[in-house]
Write an enzyme that holds these catalytic residues in place. Structure first.
Site, PDB file in Angstrom:
ATOM      1  N   GLN A  51       1.357  -5.722   3.760  1.00 29.28           N
ATOM      2  CA  GLN A  51       1.092  -4.294   3.891  1.00 29.28           C
ATOM      3  C   GLN A  51       1.472  -3.756   5.267  1.00 29.28           C
ATOM      4  O   GLN A  51       1.658  -2.552   5.419  1.00 29.28           O
ATOM      5  CB  GLN A  51      -0.385  -3.991   3.610  1.00 29.28           C
ATOM      6  N   CYS A  99      -5.890   1.629  -2.738  1.00 26.25           N
ATOM      7  CA  CYS A  99      -5.078   0.714  -1.945  1.00 26.25           C
ATOM      8  C   CYS A  99      -4.484   1.466  -0.768  1.00 26.25           C
ATOM      9  O   CYS A  99      -3.990   2.588  -0.922  1.00 26.25           O
ATOM     10  CB  CYS A  99      -3.970   0.131  -2.823  1.00 26.25           C
ATOM     11  N   GLU A 142      -6.409  -8.321  -2.570  1.00 25.33           N
ATOM     12  CA  GLU A 142      -5.617  -8.781  -1.422  1.00 25.33           C
ATOM     13  C   GLU A 142      -4.732  -9.964  -1.807  1.00 25.33           C
ATOM     14  O   GLU A 142      -3.591 -10.056  -1.362  1.00 25.33           O
ATOM     15  CB  GLU A 142      -6.525  -9.121  -0.235  1.00 25.33           C
TER      16      GLU A 142
END
Length: 188
Positions: A51, A99, A142
């Protein structure tokens, strides 16, 4: 420490399996420190290395339960085991998630209620986490990032179409899209 840009859905690093961490170096330690700072600033309950543009199997997590008990850590090279998911449609009131890589939105998604995660910490010590409820949801969310899956890849077809409209309207779904917590307004 620094707040890092968070990649938005469509960036290639979010859609590819992450590589194992071979050795915990000072660079890895700095990355994890930056991930905590970025996660806290967002604010989020978890953040995977992809991310923030790093294709490594690392994620951080932080969650405070209803009693105010903190739960925080990092996992390097995690493995995940979970109980089977209950059949049926998710409850939008109790099973929705969001998210940081599809910011400002949430969609219902059925997840397993119990998981076990193993891996190691920054000191190379083994980590074993057995959790249920929201903590199990965080672990699955995750872990998915490390396999190149974002939660919107798992939502219903109807919600997927809505997510696609949102993505198009906001100019997401392409390489290089990111936002910086505390600087960018991503809910517009």
């Amino acid at each position: 420490m620094a707040i890092l840009p968070i990649r938005i859905w469509g960036d290639p690093v979010l859609h590819a399996p992450a590589e194992s961490v071979e050795t915990v170096t000072e660079e890895i330690r700095a990355l994890v420190a930056d991930m905590y700072e970025t996660m806290d600033a967002a604010p989020g309950v978890g953040l995977a290395a992809p991310q923030v543009g790093v294709g490594l199997r690392i994620y951080t997590y932080a969650y405070e339960d209803d009693e105010g008990s903190p739960w925080r850590g990092e996992i390097i090279n995690p493995e995940l085991w979970m109980t089977p998911t209950e059949p049926g449609d998710p409850d939008p009131d109790t099973e929705s998630e969001g998210c940081l890589s599809f910011p400002g939105e949430s969609f219902p998604l059925r997840r397993s209620d119990r998981v076990v995660v193993t891996g190691s910490d920054l000191e190379g010590e083994p980590v074993r986490i057995e959790v249920s409820g929201w903590r199990a949801r965080i672990m699955q969310h995750e872990f998915d990032h490390l396999d190149g899956t974002i939660y919107i890849d798992r939502i219903s077809e109807r919600d997927w179409k809505t997510a696609q409209k949102i993505s198009k309207k906001r100019g997401w779904g392409r390489p290089g899209s990111s936002w910086i917590p505390g600087i960018d307004d991503v809910d517009a």
